[in-house]
Design a protein around this motif. Structure first.
Motif, PDB file in Angstrom:
ATOM      1  N   LEU A 114       0.840  -1.213   0.000  1.00  3.82           N
ATOM      2  CA  LEU A 114       0.000   0.000   0.000  1.00  3.82           C
ATOM      3  C   LEU A 114       0.871   1.258   0.000  1.00  3.82           C
ATOM      4  O   LEU A 114       0.602   2.221  -0.727  1.00  3.82           O
ATOM      5  N   LYS A 115       1.960   1.242   0.790  1.00 11.19           N
ATOM      6  CA  LYS A 115       2.858   2.398   0.833  1.00 11.19           C
ATOM      7  C   LYS A 115       3.445   2.679  -0.553  1.00 11.19           C
ATOM      8  O   LYS A 115       3.541   3.829  -0.990  1.00 11.19           O
ATOM      9  N   ALA A 116       3.776   1.603  -1.262  1.00  7.69           N
ATOM     10  CA  ALA A 116       4.350   1.747  -2.610  1.00  7.69           C
ATOM     11  C   ALA A 116       3.322   2.374  -3.556  1.00  7.69           C
ATOM     12  O   ALA A 116       3.660   3.231  -4.385  1.00  7.69           O
ATOM     13  N   VAL A 117       2.042   1.971  -3.399  1.00  4.51           N
ATOM     14  CA  VAL A 117       0.969   2.549  -4.223  1.00  4.51           C
ATOM     15  C   VAL A 117       0.838   4.033  -3.919  1.00  4.51           C
ATOM     16  O   VAL A 117       0.817   4.876  -4.819  1.00  4.51           O
ATOM     17  N   GLN A 118       0.783   4.387  -2.615  1.00  7.71           N
ATOM     18  CA  GLN A 118       0.584   5.787  -2.225  1.00  7.71           C
ATOM     19  C   GLN A 118       1.782   6.650  -2.599  1.00  7.71           C
ATOM     20  O   GLN A 118       1.638   7.851  -2.825  1.00  7.71           O
ATOM     21  N   LYS A 119       2.965   6.014  -2.720  1.00  9.15           N
ATOM     22  CA  LYS A 119       4.176   6.782  -3.079  1.00  9.15           C
ATOM     23  C   LYS A 119       4.275   6.970  -4.596  1.00  9.15           C
ATOM     24  O   LYS A 119       4.635   8.053  -5.068  1.00  9.15           O
ATOM     25  N   HIS A 120       3.989   5.904  -5.363  1.00  2.00           N
ATOM     26  CA  HIS A 120       4.290   5.933  -6.798  1.00  2.00           C
ATOM     27  C   HIS A 120       3.089   6.113  -7.714  1.00  2.00           C
ATOM     28  O   HIS A 120       3.250   6.481  -8.874  1.00  2.00           O
ATOM     29  N   ALA A 121       1.863   5.810  -7.220  1.00  2.00           N
ATOM     30  CA  ALA A 121       0.694   5.903  -8.106  1.00  2.00           C
ATOM     31  C   ALA A 121      -0.009   7.243  -7.910  1.00  2.00           C
ATOM     32  O   ALA A 121       0.095   7.867  -6.868  1.00  2.00           O
ATOM     33  N   THR A 122      -0.727   7.648  -8.962  1.00  5.41           N
ATOM     34  CA  THR A 122      -1.496   8.902  -8.931  1.00  5.41           C
ATOM     35  C   THR A 122      -2.916   8.610  -8.474  1.00  5.41           C
ATOM     36  O   THR A 122      -3.566   7.712  -9.018  1.00  5.41           O
ATOM     37  N   ARG A 123      -3.383   9.356  -7.455  1.00  5.38           N
ATOM     38  CA  ARG A 123      -4.762   9.136  -6.973  1.00  5.38           C
ATOM     39  C   ARG A 123      -5.741   9.271  -8.130  1.00  5.38           C
ATOM     40  O   ARG A 123      -5.629  10.182  -8.958  1.00  5.38           O
ATOM     41  N   GLY A 124      -6.699   8.314  -8.207  1.00  7.90           N
ATOM     42  CA  GLY A 124      -7.730   8.393  -9.241  1.00  7.90           C
ATOM     43  C   GLY A 124      -7.315   7.824 -10.584  1.00  7.90           C
ATOM     44  O   GLY A 124      -8.085   7.856 -11.540  1.00  7.90           O
TER      45      GLY A 124
END
Ligand SMILES: O=C(NCCCCc1cc2ccncc2s1)c1cc(-c2ccc(F)cc2)cc(O)c1O
Ligand SMILES: [Mg+2]
Length: 214
Positions: A10-20
């Protein structure tokens, strides 16, 4: 105490992915699993097969058995038409908590209903609790020894209609021999195998697509 693998994912998603942006969430998870820590998401290779089957079916009502961190939930929900709904069941409360965050990061929370609990308890309650008549598409990715009993349970509860498509992950690795024998030999299913690889590895695995004939 040390974080869990789903928490690090989840941390990797919140760091590298764009919300939405669901595609960036998918790419961030695949990068994490390929370069940091393996995790049991369907992955990009089998995920492309999942995408093509979902696009072909274009379902209004989807059931996913086994959410884990929400990777396949995001893959499916991003392809659904407006108004379509995905119900996803997860037994493990820690996985469910991470999956909720991943689904929100992808901006797909309006299309997805995540339910915590066991498939055998929730399948008989789909009609009265969620107002579901039948499902158009079912993705099986939970306990491998539950694929067959839960498929029979869905039949018995009248949740499958002529043309409902079942897509099962891991039919080779870890393997679901009893389920495969059933859908391949039953006169109530038209079944076919999509050869692929276990997520992020070179080991063989595949998906089995089975159309319920009623
Ligand atoms: O067990 C797997 N997936 C199920 C997790 C069980 C979660 C559940 C969800 C739920 C919801 C409702 N009711 C009951 C349940 S139980 C799984 C395992 C591997 C694998 C492959 C090779 C390995 F060496 C090690 C693991 C690969 C995969 O793609 C998997 O999907
Ligand atoms: Mg799987």
């Amino acid at each position: 105490t040390r974080s869990t693998r789903p928490q690090r994912l989840l941390k990797a998603v919140q760091k590298h992915a764009t919300r939405g942006d669901p595609q960036s969430v998918i790419s961030a998870i695949d990068h994490f699993c390929r370069h940091s820590e393996w995790a049991m998401n369907i992955g990009d290779e089998k995920g492309s097969i999942l995408d093509s089957v979902v696009s072909e079916v274009n379902p209004e009502k989807v059931l996913e058995l086994g959410t884990y961190c929400g990777y396949s939930t995001v893959r499916i929900a991003r392809l659904l038409p407006p108004g379509a709904r995905l119900i996803t069941l997860e037994f493990n409360a820690d996985y469910a908590a991470i999956a909720r965050q991943v689904i929100i990061w992808a901006g797909l929370e309006d299309k997805v209903q995540l339910v915590e609990g066991a498939s055998e308890d929730w399948i008989p309650r789909m009609k009265e609790h969620f107002g579901i008549e039948t499902f158009d598409f079912v993705f099986l990715d939970h306990w491998k020894d539950r694929y067959l009993p839960d498929t029979k349970l869905m039949e018995d509860c009248g949740l499958l209609r002529k043309g409902t498509v079942l897509l099962a992950d891991n039919v080779i690795c870890p393997g679901v021999p009893d389920y495969l024998a059933y859908v391949r030999n039953s006169l109530s299913y038209k079944s076919c195998y999509f050869k692929s690889h276990l997520e992020y590895t070179k080991a063989e695995d595949g998906l089995e697509k089975s159309v319920f004939l009623g």
